[in-house]
Design an enzyme around this catalytic site. Structure first.
Site, PDB file in Angstrom:
ATOM      1  N   LYS A  30       0.831  -1.202   0.000  1.00 49.57           N
ATOM      2  CA  LYS A  30       0.000   0.000   0.000  1.00 49.57           C
ATOM      3  C   LYS A  30       0.867   1.254   0.000  1.00 49.57           C
ATOM      4  O   LYS A  30       0.642   2.193  -0.779  1.00 49.57           O
ATOM      5  CB  LYS A  30      -0.923  -0.021   1.220  1.00 49.57           C
ATOM      6  N   CYS A  84      -3.251  10.302   1.429  1.00 49.95           N
ATOM      7  CA  CYS A  84      -2.448   9.099   1.140  1.00 49.95           C
ATOM      8  C   CYS A  84      -1.086   9.441   0.554  1.00 49.95           C
ATOM      9  O   CYS A  84      -0.056   9.209   1.184  1.00 49.95           O
ATOM     10  CB  CYS A  84      -3.209   8.184   0.182  1.00 49.95           C
TER      11      CYS A  84
END
Length: 239
Positions: A30, A84
């Site tokens: 991720k 993010c």
């Protein structure tokens, strides 16, 4: 066993493949996805500052370079925002500070880009002031087109455009915020010199126009924006 159970649950509604790995690899995967994007954005942002110094149109340069079948340079902008891409690479840097040199450098490039854009706006503001010496700084109007962290959304989290708008207020000018995806300014922009303005009004009244987000709704007004004397286009809307 936990992974098998989780896969069984997800397969009830997920059509794609459910891939099993260990927790550490999954977490790093991720972080790696977002770091990869951050590094590639940093390359484009660094190119924009290089081209400015060399008096080269970065948008034309990237279009030419991307004609190569194995080259796909992204578009530069005001920096990187969101919860993010602007955050995840730092987890890798923190875990491996000696090894994550490219990832750290990319973060530093993207974190520095808003200040670079602000300097271009400051230069345009100063030029207008020189051309209009009778006008005080607090009478000059600067339009900020877009404060979301990417086009066509209302999300302001970690938005470099939002930070730029905040710093323009500190320069003492009147700031006209044009953000078609929100109905009121966030608390950080609640200031006497900041107003949420329509695109039409901002183009009509602003002395300096800064294009900070490439919203689709701005495309229809490209000609009117280009007609302004002082425009800082950080996202290639006019190119």
């Amino acid at each position: 066993h936990c992974s098998d159970v989780a896969c069984g649950l997800y397969k009830i509604f997920v059509e794609g493949e459910c891939v099993i790995t260990n927790a550490r690899t999954a977490e790093l995967a991720k972080l790696t996805e977002n770091s990869f994007r951050d590094v590639n954005i940093a390359f484009a942002n660094e190119l924009s500052t290089i081209c400015h110094k060399l008096d080269i149109d970065v948008w034309e340069l990237i279009a030419l370079a991307n004609r190569h079948p194995r080259v796909d340079i992204l578009q530069p902008g005001t920096g990187v925002g969101g919860h993010c891409i602007a955050v995840d690479p730092w987890f890798i840097v923190n875990a491996c500070p000696e090894e994550a040199r490219i990832i750290r450098a990319a973060r530093e490039v993207n974190d520095a880009k808003p200040q670079w854009v602000l300097e271009q706006i400051r230069e345009s503001l100063n030029k207008h002031h020189q051309e209009n010496p009778g006008q005080s700084r607090d009478q000059i109007k600067v339009a900020c087109l877009g404060i979301a962290f990417k086009p066509d959304i209302d999300d302001l989290r970690e938005s470099p455009a939002l930070g730029i708008a905040q710093q323009i207020i500190e320069l003492g000018a009147q700031v006209q915020i044009v953000e078609p995806n929100i109905e009121q300014l966030p608390n950080t922009l609640q200031h006497a010199n900041a107003t949420l303005t329509s695109l039409e009004q901002a183009i009509r009244e602003a002395d300096v126009v800064s294009v900070l987000v490439k919203h689709r709704s701005f495309i229809e007004s490209i000609a009117a924006i280009q007609a302004k004397a002082h425009v800082v286009d950080a996202v290639g809307l006019l190119s």
